[in-house]
Design an enzyme around this catalytic site. Structure first.
Site, PDB file in Angstrom:
ATOM      1  N   CYS A 217       0.800  -1.211   0.000  1.00 13.21           N
ATOM      2  CA  CYS A 217       0.000   0.000   0.000  1.00 13.21           C
ATOM      3  C   CYS A 217       0.842   1.274   0.000  1.00 13.21           C
ATOM      4  O   CYS A 217       1.806   1.372   0.751  1.00 13.21           O
ATOM      5  CB  CYS A 217      -0.862  -0.052   1.266  1.00 13.21           C
ATOM      6  SG  CYS A 217      -1.810   1.395   1.517  1.00 13.21           S
TER       7      CYS A 217
ATOM      8  N   ARG B  35     -12.799   0.828  -5.946  1.00 11.43           N
ATOM      9  CA  ARG B  35     -12.220   1.006  -4.619  1.00 11.43           C
ATOM     10  C   ARG B  35     -11.280   2.206  -4.571  1.00 11.43           C
ATOM     11  O   ARG B  35     -11.203   2.917  -3.591  1.00 11.43           O
ATOM     12  CB  ARG B  35     -11.464  -0.268  -4.217  1.00 11.43           C
ATOM     13  CG  ARG B  35     -10.909  -0.204  -2.809  1.00 11.43           C
ATOM     14  CD  ARG B  35     -10.228  -1.511  -2.397  1.00 11.43           C
ATOM     15  NE  ARG B  35      -9.301  -1.252  -1.305  1.00 11.43           N
ATOM     16  CZ  ARG B  35      -9.477  -1.633  -0.060  1.00 11.43           C
ATOM     17  NH1 ARG B  35     -10.538  -2.309   0.267  1.00 11.43           N
ATOM     18  NH2 ARG B  35      -8.597  -1.350   0.866  1.00 11.43           N
TER      19      ARG B  35
END
Ligand code: IMP
Length: 522
Positions: free
Chosen positions: A334, A436
């Site tokens: 991430c 998302r």
């Protein structure tokens, strides 16, 4: 100098003004300490007066679903498809099937999990009567097994007309003959719905190697194999619906209008729990989606998220969430915190959100940043009921994708759902990673994740029991007999913590060795 009476050491301790270490509230006082994550602290050991094997890891996933093991696989296209979801459920956890595919494809994966019966081969390699003996020999080499059911159509679901085994083809000289000439036509079969135990009995008494399972019309449905039965594991912790006895299955959706159609397909396929997959969960789109689901599919459990603050959690709880997913920026792939300037260190996020959500009896999943058993224990101690893992489960036999070799290492791809690679797989307007991490009217992808590779970790059939036993040992060291006890003793202040300075963290790792091998389990 006078000394105290040694025989009164423990009673003296009870009168001592202060307990050793920090309470969780003192540890997590982010006003003075800043945000913490798992490596920043340790849990102080308690007293061991029970064997680790009795520690119960039972924990809630949502208001209505309880799992025997608090492990959840992440809805990522390099982590959870049907094979992962089947094995996670067999081992007592649950898999959340990703949505980076069409709704039909995702529903087919859910169906595969719901229809799975342990021990039955649900996708046997099937041949047709016209397949030649040469082709059968090739297939035997390719697949590593030598018996194939023969159906009229050459497909699963076709009428069973025979079975061919190595004995039938071994001494047949003309390789161009069709199998219909040599196959066994008088096949011992069993009817669909037979139990594994009864099927096993038929195999034993008939002395056959394979038992095709057929429906009322004689169409091939699945197969039992003697060699597989011998290998078959018992899965005492399996997560199953108490009513249908089918394995539990979760799936992710986005918050767009088309996700409502997707969810309808998933529910038809038997879905037990839906995860609304959003990196920043506190949006009007998600709130509306929760309310719509609650009105439309009353029995479906909803996990909302992701959140890292009490304010975000409050909105989702009020809308009707049955569980929350916590984490923003903590995932191993991430780059959200770097790019969006938003997020929160995971320890602090888990503590604050669970402390709030527990008042409303809403269980929480700590999602992202789990790298080892210690992190799992800490996530649970801080208040989460389950942990969601991506990177820990990527690279296993059950994760999607093929192995490849680089620098002499056996690897599999692991990528963020917000990586450009994942977002580019936009073949439908309902593409999940797009929804998302990307707004529909955006013209440029702003990546929030990276794409990389991870080492081959073997099968989760070994890896999850390693996590399970490790967590039991960890609870034993802390002195608690269950995950429930761990959480409540932390909240009551009984379990204590210590902060770790950078040099304490260094000390806690392996150091000053010339070389070593880190093997985690046998
Ligand atoms: P890991 O277990 O540390 O590898 O983290 C997995 C979690 O990272 C997932 O469950 C998601 O919450 C999150 N995640 C997945 N893809 C991305 C991405 O591209 N950017 C940011 N977070 C992601």
């Amino acid at each position: 100098m006078s000394f105290l009476d040694a025989s009164k050491a423990t009673s003296y301790l009870k009168e001592y003004a202060e307990k050793d270490g920090l309470s969780v509230a003192e540890l997590m006082d982010s006003k003075t300490r800043g945000g913490l994550t798992y490596n920043d602290f340790l849990i102080l050991p308690g007293k061991i007066d029970f064997p680790s094997s009795i520690v119960s890891l039972q924990s809630k996933l949502t208001r209505k679903i309880t799992l025997s093991t608090p492990f959840v696989s992440s809805p990522m296209d390099t982590v959870t498809e049907s094979t992962m979801a089947i094995h996670m459920a067999l081992l007592g956890g649950i898999g959340i099937i990703h949505s980076n595919c069409t709704g039909e494809e995702q529903a087919a994966m859910v169906k595969k999990v719901k229809k799975y019966e342990n021990g039955f081969i649900n996708d046997p390699v099937v041949i047709s009567p016209s397949t030649t003996i040469a082709e059968v020999k090739d297939m035997a080499q390719q697949f590593g097994f030598t018996s194939f059911p023969v159906t009229e159509s050459g497909k699963l679901g076709g009428k069973l007309v025979g079975i061919i085994t190595s004995r039938d083809v071994q001494f047949h000289e003309d390789s161009s003959s069709p199998v219909s000439e040599v196959m066994t036509k008088d096949v011992v079969t069993a009817k669909v719905g037979i139990s594994l135990l009864d099927g096993n009995d038929i195999l034993r008494t008939s002395k056959k190697g394979k038992l095709p399972i057929v429906d009322a019309e004689g169409n091939l449905v699945s197969m039992l194999s003697r060699t597989d039965l011998q290998k078959n594991q018992n899965y005492p912790h399996a997560s199953k619906s108490p009513i249908t006895k089918q394995l539990l299955c979760g799936a992710a959706i986005g918050t767009m209008e088309v996700d409502r159609e997707r969810l309808s397909l998933l529910v038809q396929a038997g879905l037990d729990v839906v995860v609304i997959d959003s990196s920043q969960g506190n949006s009007v789109f998600q709130l509306e989606m929760i309310k719509w689901i609650k009105n439309t599919f009353k029995d479906l459990q909803i996990i909302a998220g992701n959140v890292v603050t009490r304010e975000q959690a409050a909105e989702l709880i009020e809308a009707g969430a049955d569980g929350l997913r916590i984490g923003m920026g903590s995932g191993s792939i991430c780059i959200t915190q770097e790019v969006m300037a938003c997020g929160r260190p995971q320890g602090t996020a888990v503590y604050n959100v669970t402390e709030f959500a527990s008042k409303f009896c809403v269980p929480c999943i700590a999602d992202g940043g789990i790298q080892n058993i210690g992190h799992i224990t800490k996530a649970l101690a801080l208040g989460s009921s389950c942990v969601m893992m991506g990177g820990m489960l990527a690279g296993t036999t059950e994760s999607p994708g093929d192995y490849f070799y680089r620098d002499g290492k056996r690897l599999k791809t692991y990528r963020g759902m917000g990586s450009v690679d994942a977002m580019q797989k936009t073949d439908t307007s309902a593409n999940a990673s797009t929804s998302r991490y990307f707004s529909e009217d955006d013209k440029v992808f702003v990546a929030q994740g990276v794409s990389g590779s991870v080492l081959d970790k073997g099968s989760i059939i070994k890896f999850i029991p390693y996590l399970y036993n490790g967590l039991q040992h960890s609870c034993q060291d802390i002195g608690v007999r269950s995950v429930e006890d761990l959480r409540s003793s932390v909240r009551s202040g009984e379990i204590r913590f210590e902060l770790r300075t950078p040099s304490a963290q260094f000390e806690g790792g392996v150091n000053n060795l010339y070389s070593y091998e880190k093997r985690l389990h046998n």
